[in-house]
Scaffold this active site. Structure first.
Site, PDB file in Angstrom:
ATOM      1  N   CYS A  18      -3.634  -2.917  -8.597  1.00 40.65           N
ATOM      2  CA  CYS A  18      -3.099  -2.705  -9.966  1.00 40.65           C
ATOM      3  C   CYS A  18      -1.790  -2.477 -10.275  1.00 40.65           C
ATOM      4  O   CYS A  18      -1.254  -2.643  -8.981  1.00 40.65           O
ATOM      5  CB  CYS A  18      -3.993  -1.674 -10.652  1.00 40.65           C
ATOM      6  SG  CYS A  18      -3.537   0.044  -9.436  1.00 40.65           S
ATOM      7  N   HIS A  81      -1.340   9.286  -6.532  1.00 37.85           N
ATOM      8  CA  HIS A  81      -2.139   9.987  -7.284  1.00 37.85           C
ATOM      9  C   HIS A  81      -1.649  10.913  -8.093  1.00 37.85           C
ATOM     10  O   HIS A  81      -2.298  11.750  -8.836  1.00 37.85           O
ATOM     11  CB  HIS A  81      -2.854  10.396  -6.175  1.00 37.85           C
ATOM     12  CG  HIS A  81      -3.499   9.282  -5.202  1.00 37.85           C
ATOM     13  ND1 HIS A  81      -2.967   9.157  -3.867  1.00 37.85           N
ATOM     14  CD2 HIS A  81      -4.668   8.623  -5.186  1.00 37.85           C
ATOM     15  CE1 HIS A  81      -3.765   8.432  -3.383  1.00 37.85           C
ATOM     16  NE2 HIS A  81      -4.550   7.760  -4.227  1.00 37.85           N
ATOM     17  N   GLU A 133      -5.847  13.224  -6.934  1.00 38.22           N
ATOM     18  CA  GLU A 133      -5.350  13.178  -8.102  1.00 38.22           C
ATOM     19  C   GLU A 133      -5.999  14.272  -8.954  1.00 38.22           C
ATOM     20  O   GLU A 133      -5.232  14.806 -10.015  1.00 38.22           O
ATOM     21  CB  GLU A 133      -6.060  11.619  -9.089  1.00 38.22           C
ATOM     22  CG  GLU A 133      -5.588  11.589 -10.468  1.00 38.22           C
ATOM     23  CD  GLU A 133      -6.153  10.446 -11.219  1.00 38.22           C
ATOM     24  OE1 GLU A 133      -6.343   9.379 -10.431  1.00 38.22           O
ATOM     25  OE2 GLU A 133      -6.543  10.718 -12.224  1.00 38.22           O
ATOM     26  N   THR A 172      -8.438   9.174 -13.622  1.00 36.66           N
ATOM     27  CA  THR A 172      -8.288   7.642 -14.123  1.00 36.66           C
ATOM     28  C   THR A 172      -9.170   6.768 -13.520  1.00 36.66           C
ATOM     29  O   THR A 172      -9.509   5.557 -13.958  1.00 36.66           O
ATOM     30  CB  THR A 172      -6.704   7.143 -13.746  1.00 36.66           C
ATOM     31  OG1 THR A 172      -6.818   7.372 -12.323  1.00 36.66           O
ATOM     32  CG2 THR A 172      -5.872   8.153 -14.512  1.00 36.66           C
ATOM     33  N   ASN A 232     -11.943   4.471  -6.930  1.00 39.79           N
ATOM     34  CA  ASN A 232     -12.176   3.279  -7.756  1.00 39.79           C
ATOM     35  C   ASN A 232     -13.000   2.270  -7.146  1.00 39.79           C
ATOM     36  O   ASN A 232     -13.992   1.752  -7.547  1.00 39.79           O
ATOM     37  CB  ASN A 232     -10.923   2.589  -8.450  1.00 39.79           C
ATOM     38  CG  ASN A 232     -10.221   1.758  -7.432  1.00 39.79           C
ATOM     39  OD1 ASN A 232     -10.189   0.623  -7.388  1.00 39.79           O
ATOM     40  ND2 ASN A 232      -9.192   2.396  -6.866  1.00 39.79           N
ATOM     41  N   SER A 275      -6.591  -0.483  -4.899  1.00 39.51           N
ATOM     42  CA  SER A 275      -5.549  -0.273  -3.806  1.00 39.51           C
ATOM     43  C   SER A 275      -5.848  -1.234  -2.549  1.00 39.51           C
ATOM     44  O   SER A 275      -5.240  -1.231  -1.568  1.00 39.51           O
ATOM     45  CB  SER A 275      -5.720   1.000  -3.075  1.00 39.51           C
ATOM     46  OG  SER A 275      -7.096   1.346  -3.148  1.00 39.51           O
TER      47      SER A 275
END
Ligand code: SF4
Length: 324
Positions: A18, A81, A133, A172, A232, A275
């Site tokens: 991303c 993060h 995070e 997130t 994620n 990632s």
């Protein structure tokens, strides 16, 4: 001559890196070019072993505590993060020079929490305890200012009264589906709770989950390329499972594929966490191509053109060095 069995592969798009991960890796590489090694990075810059190893080979040193940064002339980079407010304060006290590679979409959540706090609101953070995070977001405010929840049951157990001014923010990289259930529980208990103006679950997480959700009903199995500590990536594996796929596995690399499980599969979807570099996806495809006659098609659910500029301080330093 024995023929390889056929395998249809649906390649999910978007997948992999991303904008926040691209920026964070760029920060480390540009800092190495600008200052020379070593460059310290507090925590894994992004949750991927392959990325971390490649940066180590270029001169980055990964540390968990600032005290480990023994060369006080070298920069210390904060990971994508984000970090608690106490971390830059500690760095300053130690005389360290820092570069912040926190993803701007994580910083957005930090700002939301700070605004709610200033306005005297009770804040609920939906997220996973212990994830860096979440530690960073909780650490934007004094201890106890944010109530962390990760399930509907934890929302039911909150002690805020119905008349209180309440707002929620989220990590997130959560599952869009699970988070909707938790948000619904918050709104049932606190109908006036303030919601983020724009969703806190980031575009990359949302798009990758949507693609795998669409691909899952078309295949027998799903492989998510990503590290076990990548939130994620874990969510992508779960989303595929919820979508009804029989076999959904997260693998850090092609070597982790269990061929006893995947040997009889005739259709497969492949995606990658935000990632995970594309080279790891290619290696997974190569591993299947060695055993199967593969036919690859792409299922694309969104176009991504998000780009985040480098931190201002780093850009200024680069301009000064180059004399522009
Ligand atoms: S996954 Fe989302 S929040 Fe995390 S670094 Fe990427 S864009 Fe930023």
């Amino acid at each position: 001559m024995s023929q390889k069995p056929k395998l249809r592969i649906v390649l999910c798009a978007p997948r992999g890196f991303c904008a926040g991960v691209v920026r964070a890796i760029d920060v480390v590489e540009r800092a190495l070019a600008l200052y020379g090694p070593p460059v310290y990075v507090r925590h894994e810059i992004v949750h991927n072993r392959h990325v971390v190893q490649s940066l180590i080979s270029k001169g980055a040193i990964f540390i968990e505590s600032l005290a480990e940064a023994s060369n006080r002339q070298a920069p210390v980079i904060f990971s994508a993060h984000g970090v608690a407010k106490s971390v830059p304060r500690e760095a300053e006290a130690l005389g360290l020079f820092t570069i912040d590679a926190t993803c701007p979409l994580v910083t957005k959540v930090h700002r939301e929490a700070q605004v709610h706090f200033k306005r005297g609101r009770k804040i609920i953070l939906i997220g996973h305890a212990g994830h860096p995070e979440v530690v960073g977001t909780l650490g934007q405010l004094p201890e106890g200012a944010i109530a962390l929840v990760s399930s509907v049951a934890e929302v039911e157990a909150l002690s805020f009264g119905p008349e209180e001014d309440i707002a929620y923010v989220t990590q997130t990289t959560l599952s869009v589906h699970d988070t909707q259930e938790i948000v619904a529980a918050i709104l049932r208990r606190y109908p006036k709770a303030r919601e983020p103006l724009r969703a806190d679950i980031c575009y990359a997480t949302t798009n990758r989950q949507e693609a795998v959700e669409r691909a899952a009903p078309l295949v027998e199995a799903v492989i998510v390329v990503g590290s076990a500590n990548s939130s994620n990536s874990q969510r992508l594996r779960e989303v595929a499972e919820y979508a009804g796929v029989r076999l959904s596995r997260l693998v850090a690399s092609a070597e982790e594929i269990n061929w006893d499980e995947f040997g009889a599969v005739r259709s497969l979807a492949v995606t990658a966490g935000a990632s995970a570099p594309e080279i790891l996806v290619e290696q997974v495809l190569d591993a299947f191509a060695a055993r199967f006659a593969i036919e690859v098609e792409t299922l694309s659910t969104a176009d991504e053109s998000v780009f985040f500029p480098l931190p201002r301080g780093l850009r200024k330093q680069e301009a000064t060095r180059s004399g522009t």
